[in-house]
Motif scaffolding. Structure first.
Motif, PDB file in Angstrom:
ATOM      1  N   LEU A   1      -3.099   7.208   6.797  1.00  0.00           N
ATOM      2  CA  LEU A   1      -3.599   7.804   7.846  1.00  0.00           C
ATOM      3  C   LEU A   1      -3.738   7.455  10.041  1.00  0.00           C
ATOM      4  CD1 LEU A   1      -6.669   8.189   8.864  1.00  0.00           C
ATOM      5  CD2 LEU A   1      -7.928   6.176   8.299  1.00  0.00           C
ATOM      6  N   VAL A   2      -3.333   8.790  10.381  1.00  0.00           N
ATOM      7  CA  VAL A   2      -2.752   8.532  12.025  1.00  0.00           C
ATOM      8  C   VAL A   2      -4.377   8.572  12.584  1.00  0.00           C
ATOM      9  CG1 VAL A   2      -1.723   9.951  13.574  1.00  0.00           C
ATOM     10  CG2 VAL A   2      -1.207   9.583  10.615  1.00  0.00           C
ATOM     11  N   LEU A   3      -4.359   7.905  13.351  1.00  0.00           N
ATOM     12  CA  LEU A   3      -5.851   7.448  14.452  1.00  0.00           C
ATOM     13  C   LEU A   3      -4.893   8.353  15.519  1.00  0.00           C
ATOM     14  CD1 LEU A   3      -8.760   6.796  14.275  1.00  0.00           C
ATOM     15  CD2 LEU A   3      -8.348   4.516  15.266  1.00  0.00           C
ATOM     16  N   ALA A   4      -5.831   8.957  16.475  1.00  0.00           N
ATOM     17  CA  ALA A   4      -5.445   9.131  17.748  1.00  0.00           C
ATOM     18  C   ALA A   4      -6.957   9.342  17.822  1.00  0.00           C
ATOM     19  CB  ALA A   4      -4.889  10.915  17.453  1.00  0.00           C
TER      20      ALA A   4
ATOM     21  N   ALA B   1      -0.251  -4.546  21.211  1.00  0.00           N
ATOM     22  CA  ALA B   1      -1.877  -4.670  21.107  1.00  0.00           C
ATOM     23  C   ALA B   1      -1.238  -4.487  19.080  1.00  0.00           C
ATOM     24  CB  ALA B   1      -2.669  -4.066  21.707  1.00  0.00           C
ATOM     25  N   ALA B   2      -1.267  -3.466  19.117  1.00  0.00           N
ATOM     26  CA  ALA B   2      -1.451  -2.215  17.591  1.00  0.00           C
ATOM     27  C   ALA B   2      -0.658  -3.519  16.775  1.00  0.00           C
ATOM     28  CB  ALA B   2      -0.541  -1.017  17.831  1.00  0.00           C
ATOM     29  N   HIS B   3       1.053  -3.862  16.521  1.00  0.00           N
ATOM     30  CA  HIS B   3       1.162  -4.542  15.810  1.00  0.00           C
ATOM     31  C   HIS B   3       0.343  -6.149  15.675  1.00  0.00           C
ATOM     32  CE1 HIS B   3       5.068  -2.416  16.700  1.00  0.00           C
ATOM     33  NE2 HIS B   3       4.556  -1.997  15.995  1.00  0.00           N
ATOM     34  N   ARG B   4      -0.248  -6.568  16.938  1.00  0.00           N
ATOM     35  CA  ARG B   4      -0.988  -7.608  16.723  1.00  0.00           C
ATOM     36  C   ARG B   4      -2.136  -7.591  15.820  1.00  0.00           C
ATOM     37  NH1 ARG B   4      -1.968  -8.497  21.872  1.00  0.00           N
ATOM     38  NH2 ARG B   4       0.141  -8.789  22.280  1.00  0.00           N
ATOM     39  N   ALA B   5      -3.133  -6.796  15.856  1.00  0.00           N
ATOM     40  CA  ALA B   5      -3.838  -6.172  15.165  1.00  0.00           C
ATOM     41  C   ALA B   5      -3.517  -5.981  14.246  1.00  0.00           C
ATOM     42  CB  ALA B   5      -4.315  -4.778  16.315  1.00  0.00           C
ATOM     43  N   ALA B   6      -2.688  -5.390  13.681  1.00  0.00           N
ATOM     44  CA  ALA B   6      -2.023  -5.195  11.969  1.00  0.00           C
ATOM     45  C   ALA B   6      -1.685  -6.649  11.430  1.00  0.00           C
ATOM     46  CB  ALA B   6      -1.305  -3.940  11.981  1.00  0.00           C
ATOM     47  N   GLU B   7      -1.002  -6.561  12.635  1.00  0.00           N
ATOM     48  CA  GLU B   7      -0.895  -8.981  11.511  1.00  0.00           C
ATOM     49  C   GLU B   7      -2.377  -9.339  11.208  1.00  0.00           C
ATOM     50  OE1 GLU B   7       1.541  -9.932  10.171  1.00  0.00           O
ATOM     51  OE2 GLU B   7       3.046  -8.285  10.915  1.00  0.00           O
ATOM     52  N   MET B   8      -2.781  -9.790  12.367  1.00  0.00           N
ATOM     53  CA  MET B   8      -3.908 -10.498  12.166  1.00  0.00           C
ATOM     54  C   MET B   8      -5.189  -9.859  11.098  1.00  0.00           C
ATOM     55  SD  MET B   8      -5.079 -10.536  16.663  1.00  0.00           S
ATOM     56  CE  MET B   8      -6.617 -12.240  15.967  1.00  0.00           C
ATOM     57  N   SER B   9      -5.000  -8.707  10.884  1.00  0.00           N
ATOM     58  CA  SER B   9      -6.085  -8.018   9.961  1.00  0.00           C
ATOM     59  C   SER B   9      -5.897  -7.674   8.655  1.00  0.00           C
ATOM     60  CB  SER B   9      -6.456  -6.477  10.090  1.00  0.00           C
ATOM     61  OG  SER B   9      -5.157  -5.801  10.031  1.00  0.00           O
ATOM     62  N   ARG B  10      -4.663  -8.788   7.932  1.00  0.00           N
ATOM     63  CA  ARG B  10      -4.149  -8.750   7.333  1.00  0.00           C
ATOM     64  C   ARG B  10      -5.150  -9.812   6.254  1.00  0.00           C
ATOM     65  NH1 ARG B  10       1.993  -9.018   6.915  1.00  0.00           N
ATOM     66  NH2 ARG B  10       3.214  -6.772   6.960  1.00  0.00           N
TER      67      ARG B  10
ATOM     68  N   SER C   1      -8.630   0.540   9.883  1.00  0.00           N
ATOM     69  CA  SER C   1      -6.770  -0.176   9.674  1.00  0.00           C
ATOM     70  C   SER C   1      -6.170   1.484   9.432  1.00  0.00           C
ATOM     71  CB  SER C   1      -6.927  -0.526   7.935  1.00  0.00           C
ATOM     72  OG  SER C   1      -8.218  -1.523   8.574  1.00  0.00           O
ATOM     73  N   PRO C   2      -5.137   1.919  10.576  1.00  0.00           N
ATOM     74  CA  PRO C   2      -5.088   3.327  10.468  1.00  0.00           C
ATOM     75  C   PRO C   2      -3.451   2.530  10.027  1.00  0.00           C
ATOM     76  CG  PRO C   2      -5.441   3.037  12.755  1.00  0.00           C
ATOM     77  CD  PRO C   2      -6.520   2.210  12.051  1.00  0.00           C
ATOM     78  N   GLN C   3      -1.975   3.607   8.955  1.00  0.00           N
ATOM     79  CA  GLN C   3      -1.557   3.006   9.458  1.00  0.00           C
ATOM     80  C   GLN C   3      -0.514   3.946  10.385  1.00  0.00           C
ATOM     81  OE1 GLN C   3      -2.844   4.836   6.746  1.00  0.00           O
ATOM     82  NE2 GLN C   3      -2.662   4.120   5.117  1.00  0.00           N
ATOM     83  N   VAL C   4      -1.156   4.417  11.229  1.00  0.00           N
ATOM     84  CA  VAL C   4      -0.341   4.603  12.805  1.00  0.00           C
ATOM     85  C   VAL C   4      -0.951   4.693  13.890  1.00  0.00           C
ATOM     86  CG1 VAL C   4       0.763   6.853  13.382  1.00  0.00           C
ATOM     87  CG2 VAL C   4       1.466   6.198  11.039  1.00  0.00           C
ATOM     88  N   VAL C   5      -1.502   5.244  14.664  1.00  0.00           N
ATOM     89  CA  VAL C   5      -2.475   4.826  16.115  1.00  0.00           C
ATOM     90  C   VAL C   5      -1.300   5.892  16.499  1.00  0.00           C
ATOM     91  CG1 VAL C   5      -3.414   2.734  15.765  1.00  0.00           C
ATOM     92  CG2 VAL C   5      -1.275   2.629  16.320  1.00  0.00           C
ATOM     93  N   ASP C   6      -2.263   6.910  17.164  1.00  0.00           N
ATOM     94  CA  ASP C   6      -1.055   7.403  18.003  1.00  0.00           C
ATOM     95  C   ASP C   6      -1.634   8.223  19.505  1.00  0.00           C
ATOM     96  OD1 ASP C   6      -0.672   9.785  19.529  1.00  0.00           O
ATOM     97  OD2 ASP C   6      -1.023  11.476  17.408  1.00  0.00           O
TER      98      ASP C   6
END
Length: 220
Positions: A164-167, A211-220, A183-188
């Protein structure tokens, strides 16, 4: 980790900075608008194929034949498909161009298009973007992420391997919320990190990626 696609690039220096900052995808627009590039311009901005970053072109109403030609000329990793398309056409482009095809679902409200599963099954990747009359993207208009959480979860249940790519309207200030809800795999991102159309602000680019990388780590 949520990968970042830096789209609407018009300058090679911005593409290099985005890559150094940790963007996994670099995007050029060949579909009109203030960030439109020609094929030679896109080649200069995106550079040659290389390890660690993937190169994507956004296309609009070009014919399938035209899309295949430009994808081959640029040796693209993916083509992001706007405009009126069919799943069969997407399959033809992917096979002939030798790259991924990312159909764009332009969304209003809190529902996904009825053919979302069909498109996802064909391509393996779907881009969710806001529908704005007369514009293909880069509008700064955000989707209702909270309202879309349930439909997106249902879509993933049907297609567990879907990317999922979120734009749409993403910025350094709100990307964490979007990642948390969908929880998109890619943010655009495009306009959300610009100082002017097509000109990326280097500080905001770094802030967005972090911010994108940090958010993904926190949502694991």
């Amino acid at each position: 980790m949520a990968d970042v696609k830096m789209c609407g690039l018009t300058r090679a220096e911005d593409a290099r900075h985005a890559e150094r900052s940790g963007a996994s995808f670099l995007g050029a627009i060949l579909a009109g608008g203030p960030r439109h590039l020609t094929v030679p311009e896109a080649r200069q901005v995106l550079g040659t194929p290389r390890h660690g970053v993937r190169r994507v072109a956004v296309v609009g109403d070009q014919s399938a034949k035209e899309v295949i030609v430009l994808a081959r000329e640029l040796a693209l990793d993916a083509v992001q498909l706007h405009g009126r398309r069919t799943p069969d056409e997407a399959v033809r482009i992917a096979r002939s161009a030798g790259c991924e095809v990312w159909p764009v679902l332009r969304i209003t409200g809190a529902t996904l298009p009825v053919d979302a599963v069909t498109w996802g099954a064909v391509s393996g990747t779907l881009v969710l973007d806001a529908f704005v009359v007369g514009q293909l993207g880069g509008t700064g208009v955000a989707l209702d992420w909270s309202a879309l959480a349930e439909p997106v979860a249902a879509l993933r249940k049907e297609l567990p391997a879907l990317r999922l790519v979120l734009a749409g309207g993403l910025r350094p200030e709100n990307v964490a919320e979007a990642v948390r809800l969908l929880s998109p795999q890619v943010v655009d991102v495009s306009s959300g990190v610009e100082s002017a159309p097509g000109v990326k602000d280097p500080v905001r680019v770094q802030q967005f990626v972090q911010a994108a990388h940090r958010a993904a780590e926190m949502s694991r």
